[in-house]
Design a protein around this motif. Structure first.
Motif, PDB file in Angstrom:
ATOM      1  N   ASP A  45      93.311  63.959  36.781  1.00 39.26           N
ATOM      2  CA  ASP A  45      92.951  64.011  35.355  1.00 39.26           C
ATOM      3  C   ASP A  45      91.759  63.127  35.014  1.00 39.26           C
ATOM      4  O   ASP A  45      91.750  62.413  34.006  1.00 39.26           O
ATOM      5  CB  ASP A  45      94.153  63.628  34.481  1.00 39.26           C
ATOM      6  N   PHE A  46      90.713  63.209  35.848  1.00 42.45           N
ATOM      7  CA  PHE A  46      89.519  62.398  35.588  1.00 42.45           C
ATOM      8  C   PHE A  46      88.907  62.720  34.229  1.00 42.45           C
ATOM      9  O   PHE A  46      88.478  61.813  33.502  1.00 42.45           O
ATOM     10  CB  PHE A  46      88.476  62.600  36.686  1.00 42.45           C
ATOM     11  N   ASP A  47      88.842  64.004  33.886  1.00 44.65           N
ATOM     12  CA  ASP A  47      88.217  64.390  32.617  1.00 44.65           C
ATOM     13  C   ASP A  47      88.907  63.731  31.424  1.00 44.65           C
ATOM     14  O   ASP A  47      88.246  63.284  30.484  1.00 44.65           O
ATOM     15  CB  ASP A  47      88.225  65.914  32.449  1.00 44.65           C
ATOM     16  N   GLY A  48      90.252  63.675  31.456  1.00 44.37           N
ATOM     17  CA  GLY A  48      90.989  63.041  30.373  1.00 44.37           C
ATOM     18  C   GLY A  48      90.647  61.566  30.251  1.00 44.37           C
ATOM     19  O   GLY A  48      90.454  61.040  29.148  1.00 44.37           O
ATOM     20  N   HIS A  49      90.554  60.889  31.387  1.00 43.72           N
ATOM     21  CA  HIS A  49      90.208  59.465  31.364  1.00 43.72           C
ATOM     22  C   HIS A  49      88.772  59.257  30.887  1.00 43.72           C
ATOM     23  O   HIS A  49      88.482  58.297  30.163  1.00 43.72           O
ATOM     24  CB  HIS A  49      90.400  58.860  32.758  1.00 43.72           C
ATOM     25  N   ALA A  50      87.869  60.154  31.279  1.00 45.04           N
ATOM     26  CA  ALA A  50      86.475  60.033  30.859  1.00 45.04           C
ATOM     27  C   ALA A  50      86.339  60.204  29.348  1.00 45.04           C
ATOM     28  O   ALA A  50      85.596  59.466  28.689  1.00 45.04           O
ATOM     29  CB  ALA A  50      85.620  61.072  31.591  1.00 45.04           C
ATOM     30  N   VAL A  51      87.069  61.169  28.794  1.00 43.35           N
ATOM     31  CA  VAL A  51      87.033  61.388  27.349  1.00 43.35           C
ATOM     32  C   VAL A  51      87.588  60.177  26.606  1.00 43.35           C
ATOM     33  O   VAL A  51      87.021  59.726  25.600  1.00 43.35           O
ATOM     34  CB  VAL A  51      87.812  62.664  26.975  1.00 43.35           C
ATOM     35  N   ARG A  52      88.696  59.627  27.091  1.00 42.41           N
ATOM     36  CA  ARG A  52      89.279  58.457  26.424  1.00 42.41           C
ATOM     37  C   ARG A  52      88.366  57.239  26.553  1.00 42.41           C
ATOM     38  O   ARG A  52      88.236  56.439  25.621  1.00 42.41           O
ATOM     39  CB  ARG A  52      90.666  58.144  26.983  1.00 42.41           C
ATOM     40  N   LEU A  53      87.720  57.091  27.709  1.00 40.55           N
ATOM     41  CA  LEU A  53      86.776  55.993  27.883  1.00 40.55           C
ATOM     42  C   LEU A  53      85.665  56.076  26.847  1.00 40.55           C
ATOM     43  O   LEU A  53      85.331  55.071  26.195  1.00 40.55           O
ATOM     44  CB  LEU A  53      86.180  56.018  29.287  1.00 40.55           C
ATOM     45  N   GLN A  54      85.110  57.274  26.674  1.00 39.05           N
ATOM     46  CA  GLN A  54      84.031  57.428  25.703  1.00 39.05           C
ATOM     47  C   GLN A  54      84.513  57.124  24.294  1.00 39.05           C
ATOM     48  O   GLN A  54      83.793  56.509  23.496  1.00 39.05           O
ATOM     49  CB  GLN A  54      83.459  58.848  25.763  1.00 39.05           C
ATOM     50  N   ARG A  55      85.743  57.515  23.983  1.00 38.91           N
ATOM     51  CA  ARG A  55      86.305  57.222  22.661  1.00 38.91           C
ATOM     52  C   ARG A  55      86.431  55.706  22.467  1.00 38.91           C
ATOM     53  O   ARG A  55      86.092  55.175  21.400  1.00 38.91           O
ATOM     54  CB  ARG A  55      87.664  57.887  22.498  1.00 38.91           C
ATOM     55  N   SER A  56      86.933  55.003  23.480  1.00 40.11           N
ATOM     56  CA  SER A  56      87.063  53.545  23.377  1.00 40.11           C
ATOM     57  C   SER A  56      85.699  52.897  23.159  1.00 40.11           C
ATOM     58  O   SER A  56      85.547  51.998  22.323  1.00 40.11           O
ATOM     59  CB  SER A  56      87.705  52.978  24.645  1.00 40.11           C
ATOM     60  N   LEU A  57      84.694  53.350  23.909  1.00 38.41           N
ATOM     61  CA  LEU A  57      83.347  52.809  23.753  1.00 38.41           C
ATOM     62  C   LEU A  57      82.822  53.058  22.339  1.00 38.41           C
ATOM     63  O   LEU A  57      82.255  52.160  21.710  1.00 38.41           O
ATOM     64  CB  LEU A  57      82.404  53.445  24.780  1.00 38.41           C
ATOM     65  N   ASP A  58      83.033  54.277  21.847  1.00 38.76           N
ATOM     66  CA  ASP A  58      82.547  54.621  20.509  1.00 38.76           C
ATOM     67  C   ASP A  58      83.226  53.772  19.434  1.00 38.76           C
ATOM     68  O   ASP A  58      82.582  53.316  18.481  1.00 38.76           O
ATOM     69  CB  ASP A  58      82.786  56.103  20.228  1.00 38.76           C
ATOM     70  N   GLU A  59      84.538  53.569  19.577  1.00 35.34           N
ATOM     71  CA  GLU A  59      85.283  52.797  18.580  1.00 35.34           C
ATOM     72  C   GLU A  59      84.808  51.345  18.516  1.00 35.34           C
ATOM     73  O   GLU A  59      84.904  50.700  17.467  1.00 35.34           O
ATOM     74  CB  GLU A  59      86.783  52.846  18.878  1.00 35.34           C
ATOM     75  N   LEU A  60      84.300  50.835  19.623  1.00 34.49           N
ATOM     76  CA  LEU A  60      83.826  49.448  19.671  1.00 34.49           C
ATOM     77  C   LEU A  60      82.306  49.356  19.562  1.00 34.49           C
ATOM     78  O   LEU A  60      81.740  48.264  19.705  1.00 34.49           O
ATOM     79  CB  LEU A  60      84.289  48.778  20.966  1.00 34.49           C
ATOM     80  N   ASP A  61      81.654  50.498  19.317  1.00 38.61           N
ATOM     81  CA  ASP A  61      80.200  50.533  19.205  1.00 38.61           C
ATOM     82  C   ASP A  61      79.561  49.907  20.443  1.00 38.61           C
ATOM     83  O   ASP A  61      78.625  49.101  20.367  1.00 38.61           O
ATOM     84  CB  ASP A  61      79.732  49.799  17.936  1.00 38.61           C
ATOM     85  N   MET A  62      80.078  50.291  21.606  1.00 39.60           N
ATOM     86  CA  MET A  62      79.618  49.761  22.882  1.00 39.60           C
ATOM     87  C   MET A  62      78.874  50.860  23.639  1.00 39.60           C
ATOM     88  O   MET A  62      79.375  51.975  23.747  1.00 39.60           O
ATOM     89  CB  MET A  62      80.829  49.274  23.703  1.00 39.60           C
ATOM     90  N   PRO A  63      77.690  50.595  24.140  1.00 39.09           N
ATOM     91  CA  PRO A  63      76.940  51.640  24.841  1.00 39.09           C
ATOM     92  C   PRO A  63      77.588  52.025  26.161  1.00 39.09           C
ATOM     93  O   PRO A  63      78.216  51.197  26.824  1.00 39.09           O
ATOM     94  CB  PRO A  63      75.563  51.011  25.061  1.00 39.09           C
TER      95      PRO A  63
END
Length: 287
Positions: A45-63
């Motif tokens: 489930d790499f795709d699921g983890h990648a999507v969640r990672l991007q969400r976490s980055l976005d929520e923290l305004d982290m590049p």
């Protein structure tokens, strides 16, 4: 054998890997992470983890330090180099290492994010004998910060919770807030009554588990009912079965909560069936 790890564009022996003492994760817990399981040398489930990672980055305004395609290649290269058949890949992104400590976020143009990955070799991960006997949990107050939906490296209280459980002769802890279970220290929590699975609904209160999403989808396909709602420890203690899910435990039966046996006090057939389905389907879809 010395592991090869990845730090900011380089594959290095683990004993040569270095991160600045000014890194924001070290000083401020200003970082996010993901853990992707590996079965048969492939990523689950790499795709699921990648999507969640991007969400976490976005929520923290982290590049983001790289594209998700590049991240996939790094995962695959580490799995190959370290010859991982069963295990995990840990990924961490931080806001980087500015020149000095400051509460104010550094300028991403001058302070790029830090990217670290390493593997953990876990032979027997899928055939974990613990799943055949189940785990015991205790309940503790949930004293974490309010944005548990962001997978940050703020893991001190979950670590304390696991130590509380160990001291009590249990395996893990379920966290309780305002009388209701939120989740486990590093997993999502469930109980089964009849043909119905009950688990906390998605919100800022819990991590949006990747394994959770898959298991609930498989449960519905198996004609089980799913209720996403608040529930109490007492409800779970009175259930027929209970279990947890996470990337590292998959589906793990819970046989005791705060000293009260769940059902017959042994792993239930539904939880074991869901574990089997999850492992079978995840292996088919692994990349």
């Amino acid at each position: 054998m010395t592991r090869t790890v990845y730090v900011n564009g380089e594959y290095l022996p683990e004993n040569e890997a270095k991160v600045s003492i000014f890194d924001r994760a070290f000083l401020m817990a200003d970082g996010v992470y993901e853990v992707t399981s590996v079965l048969d040398g492939k990523l689950i489930d790499f795709d699921g983890h990648a999507v969640r990672l991007q969400r976490s980055l976005d929520e923290l305004d982290m590049p983001s330090p790289c594209t998700m395609d590049e991240l996939l290649e790094i995962h695959r290269e580490l799995v190959k180099i370290n010859e991982i058949e069963e295990g995990m890949v840990y990924l961490q992104v931080t806001r980087g290492a500015p020149d000095d400590r400051d509460f104010v976020f550094p300028d991403p143009e001058t302070t790029p994010p830090t990217l670290v990955l390493f593997t953990q070799n876990k032979p027997g991960l899928a055939d974990n004998p613990v799943a055949q006997k189940g785990i015991k949990v205790i309940s503790i107050d949930d004293q974490r910060w309010g944005r548990r939906d962001i997978k940050t490296v703020q893991l001190l209280y979950p670590s304390m919770g696991k130590m509380m459980a160990k001291k009590a002769g249990a395996d893990d802890a379920w966290l309780v807030e305002d009388g209701f279970v939120t989740e486990g220290t590093s997993n999502n929590a469930y109980f089964i009554k009849g043909n119905t699975i009950v688990t906390r609904g998605l919100s800022n209160d819990i991590l949006h588990g990747i394994t959770r999403a898959a298991v609930l989808r498989f449960a519905r396909e198996a004609q089980m009912q799913v209720e996403e709602r608040n529930f109490t420890i007492a409800e779970a203690q009175a259930a027929d079965e209970a279990f947890i899910t996470s990337a590292s435990t998959f589906v793990m039966p819970v046989v005791e909560i705060d000293g009260a046996k769940i059902g017959a006090g042994v792993p239930g057939s539904n939880a074991l069936r869901l574990r089997e389905i999850y492992l079978d389907e995840s292996r088919k879809a692994a990349i």
